[in-house]
Design a protein around this motif. Sequence first.
Motif, PDB file in Angstrom:
ATOM      1  N   UNK A  44      74.441  73.149   6.601  1.00 29.51           N
ATOM      2  CA  UNK A  44      73.843  72.645   7.833  1.00 29.51           C
ATOM      3  C   UNK A  44      74.881  72.493   8.947  1.00 29.51           C
ATOM      4  N   UNK A  45      76.075  72.050   8.618  1.00 30.92           N
ATOM      5  CA  UNK A  45      77.118  71.832   9.635  1.00 30.92           C
ATOM      6  C   UNK A  45      77.632  73.141  10.211  1.00 30.92           C
ATOM      7  N   UNK A 105      79.271  62.493   1.498  1.00 31.02           N
ATOM      8  CA  UNK A 105      78.038  62.298   0.727  1.00 31.02           C
ATOM      9  C   UNK A 105      77.855  60.865   0.229  1.00 31.02           C
ATOM     10  N   UNK A 106      78.931  60.187  -0.156  1.00 30.35           N
ATOM     11  CA  UNK A 106      78.794  58.823  -0.666  1.00 30.35           C
ATOM     12  C   UNK A 106      78.701  57.769   0.451  1.00 30.35           C
ATOM     13  N   UNK A 107      78.635  58.198   1.705  1.00 29.11           N
ATOM     14  CA  UNK A 107      78.461  57.283   2.833  1.00 29.11           C
ATOM     15  C   UNK A 107      77.171  57.549   3.600  1.00 29.11           C
ATOM     16  N   UNK A 108      76.326  58.409   3.051  1.00 26.01           N
ATOM     17  CA  UNK A 108      75.052  58.693   3.701  1.00 26.01           C
ATOM     18  C   UNK A 108      74.103  57.496   3.547  1.00 26.01           C
ATOM     19  N   UNK A 109      73.088  57.468   4.383  1.00 19.92           N
ATOM     20  CA  UNK A 109      72.053  56.427   4.369  1.00 19.92           C
ATOM     21  C   UNK A 109      72.592  55.041   4.754  1.00 19.92           C
ATOM     22  N   UNK A 142      66.429  65.814   8.191  1.00 22.55           N
ATOM     23  CA  UNK A 142      67.038  64.495   8.423  1.00 22.55           C
ATOM     24  C   UNK A 142      67.729  64.448   9.783  1.00 22.55           C
ATOM     25  N   UNK A 143      68.498  65.479  10.105  1.00 26.49           N
ATOM     26  CA  UNK A 143      69.208  65.494  11.393  1.00 26.49           C
ATOM     27  C   UNK A 143      68.222  65.617  12.554  1.00 26.49           C
TER      28      UNK A 143
END
Length: 176
Positions: A44-45, A105-109, A142-143
């Motif tokens: 996506x990026x 990834x571990x900082x999403x949401x 999501x984006x």
Amino acid sequence: MTPHGNADLETRTGHRFLVRTVTDRDEAALAEFFTHVTPEDLRFRFLTGLAVVGPDRLAAMVRVDHYRSETFLAFADDGVTVIAAAMLACDAALEVGEVAISIRSDYKQRGISWALLAHVARYAEARGVQTLQSIESYANHAAIDLEREMGFTARAYPNDSSLVLVERKLPLSAAL
């Protein structure tokens, strides 16, 4: 926010983090960051099937001109771990700026994308940018949803049905 784009930010969920502009010394930290971004988010990026962010792309993100282009890094509480990266690239007249954001990834949401996009928008506005854009994969719901929530509008990207052009006139509301 300082004139250089550095700020202490807080998300709507109360997560606090530091954002600062990139320096030449950040290439290794940025490379490490991208090893913690999911393959889907890399796609996506960069809008390609990229598996590893190589030296050429890293160099382009680190060696910005700090006038028409800027890279922002968000850091965890330790001040070392990069948790998000945002790029702003403007046209020569500084009228239109394109933004792209990646989150570890571990900082999403945690609301980091929202806070970082609002920060980049305020920075762009201070530079005189009139329109902020993002080119998204049609599959990156999501984006696109986040950007729509912030008042961006989405339309088909010219000549590529797999992409969406999301844009917003500046200034953003003071609530952001």
